[in-house]
Design a protein around this motif. Structure first.
Motif, PDB file in Angstrom:
ATOM      1  N   HIS A 160       0.816  -1.209   0.000  1.00 27.78           N
ATOM      2  CA  HIS A 160       0.000   0.000   0.000  1.00 27.78           C
ATOM      3  C   HIS A 160       0.856   1.269   0.000  1.00 27.78           C
ATOM      4  CE1 HIS A 160       0.761  -0.435   4.320  1.00 27.78           C
ATOM      5  NE2 HIS A 160       0.455   0.841   4.443  1.00 27.78           N
ATOM      6  N   GLN A 161       2.054   1.210   0.577  1.00 24.01           N
ATOM      7  CA  GLN A 161       2.943   2.375   0.557  1.00 24.01           C
ATOM      8  C   GLN A 161       3.632   2.498  -0.801  1.00 24.01           C
ATOM      9  OE1 GLN A 161       5.588   1.972   3.900  1.00 24.01           O
ATOM     10  NE2 GLN A 161       4.051   2.690   5.359  1.00 24.01           N
ATOM     11  N   ALA A 162       4.035   1.382  -1.376  1.00 24.07           N
ATOM     12  CA  ALA A 162       4.675   1.405  -2.698  1.00 24.07           C
ATOM     13  C   ALA A 162       3.687   1.913  -3.746  1.00 24.07           C
ATOM     14  CB  ALA A 162       5.189   0.029  -3.059  1.00 24.07           C
ATOM     15  N   ALA A 163       2.417   1.534  -3.617  1.00 25.03           N
ATOM     16  CA  ALA A 163       1.405   1.959  -4.577  1.00 25.03           C
ATOM     17  C   ALA A 163       1.138   3.459  -4.509  1.00 25.03           C
ATOM     18  CB  ALA A 163       0.115   1.193  -4.338  1.00 25.03           C
ATOM     19  N   ALA A 164       1.459   4.086  -3.391  1.00 22.88           N
ATOM     20  CA  ALA A 164       1.216   5.520  -3.224  1.00 22.88           C
ATOM     21  C   ALA A 164       2.375   6.385  -3.714  1.00 22.88           C
ATOM     22  CB  ALA A 164       0.937   5.818  -1.752  1.00 22.88           C
ATOM     23  N   LEU A 165       3.476   5.765  -4.135  1.00 25.69           N
ATOM     24  CA  LEU A 165       4.628   6.543  -4.587  1.00 25.69           C
ATOM     25  C   LEU A 165       4.332   7.249  -5.914  1.00 25.69           C
ATOM     26  CD1 LEU A 165       7.535   4.023  -3.887  1.00 25.69           C
ATOM     27  CD2 LEU A 165       7.041   6.127  -2.648  1.00 25.69           C
ATOM     28  N   PRO A 166       4.882   8.440  -6.109  1.00 25.13           N
ATOM     29  CA  PRO A 166       4.699   9.124  -7.394  1.00 25.13           C
ATOM     30  C   PRO A 166       5.513   8.432  -8.483  1.00 25.13           C
ATOM     31  CG  PRO A 166       6.210  10.356  -6.010  1.00 25.13           C
ATOM     32  CD  PRO A 166       5.689   9.219  -5.171  1.00 25.13           C
ATOM     33  N   LYS A 167       5.119   8.660  -9.725  1.00 29.80           N
ATOM     34  CA  LYS A 167       5.795   7.968 -10.831  1.00 29.80           C
ATOM     35  C   LYS A 167       7.273   8.339 -10.941  1.00 29.80           C
ATOM     36  CE  LYS A 167       3.953  11.097 -14.307  1.00 29.80           C
ATOM     37  NZ  LYS A 167       3.011  11.193 -15.414  1.00 29.80           N
ATOM     38  N   THR A 168       7.658   9.490 -10.413  1.00 31.97           N
ATOM     39  CA  THR A 168       9.074   9.876 -10.453  1.00 31.97           C
ATOM     40  C   THR A 168       9.922   9.022  -9.511  1.00 31.97           C
ATOM     41  OG1 THR A 168       8.646  11.600  -8.817  1.00 31.97           O
ATOM     42  CG2 THR A 168       8.605  12.252 -11.148  1.00 31.97           C
TER      43      THR A 168
END
Length: 116
Positions: free
Chosen positions: A74-82
Motif C-alpha cells: 500500500h505504501q509502494a502503490a502511493a509513490l509518485p511515478k518519479t
C-alpha cells in the motif's frame, strides 16, 4: 515492443514508467550483475525474448530505490511515478533479496549481544 499494461494499471502509471524507461529494465547492477556487456544497464525489454523457449519479459513498475522495494504494497502503490522504475522480474527479485539481507544485517548489528 509490446506496450500492453498489466491488469489493474491505474491511470496509465505503468505506461508512464515504461515510456520514461524506453521499455527497458532500468537496473544498473543493484541485482548483483554488472550488466557490462550491455552498457551498464540490464538488456531486458518489455515483450522481448531473452533466450529461445523462454516467455517474453514483462517489466514491472516498482520503487526505483532498492530500499523502496521492501515497502508494504500500500505504501509502494502511493509513490509518485518519479519514484518508480522499470524492473525485469529477475533484477527486481535479486535487488529485493539484496536489500532485505542488508536490512537484516543492519538490524542484527544494532541489537546488543544477549547473554541468555
Amino acid at each position: 515492443m509490446n506496450r500492453t499494461p498489466p491488469l489493474g494499471d491505474n491511470g496509465g502509471l505503468w505506461q508512464a514508467v515504461m515510456a520514461a524507461a524506453a521499455g527497458r529494465c532500468q537496473c544498473r547492477g543493484t541485482c548483483g550483475k554488472n550488466h557490462d556487456k550491455d552498457g551498464g544497464r540490464c538488456p531486458a525489454a518489455h515483450g522481448a525474448y531473452l533466450r529461445h523457449g523462454a516467455p517474453p519479459v514483462r517489466l514491472l513498475a516498482a520503487p526505483a530505490d532498492p530500499d523502496g522495494l521492501l515497502l508494504p504494497a500500500h505504501q509502494a502503490a502511493a509513490l509518485p511515478k518519479t519514484s518508480l522504475a522499470a524492473w525485469c522480474p529477475a533484477c527486481h527479485d535479486a535487488t529485493r533479496r539484496t536489500a532485505h539481507k542488508a536490512r537484516q544485517a543492519a538490524a542484527s548489528a544494532a541489537e546488543p549481544d544477549a547473554l541468555f
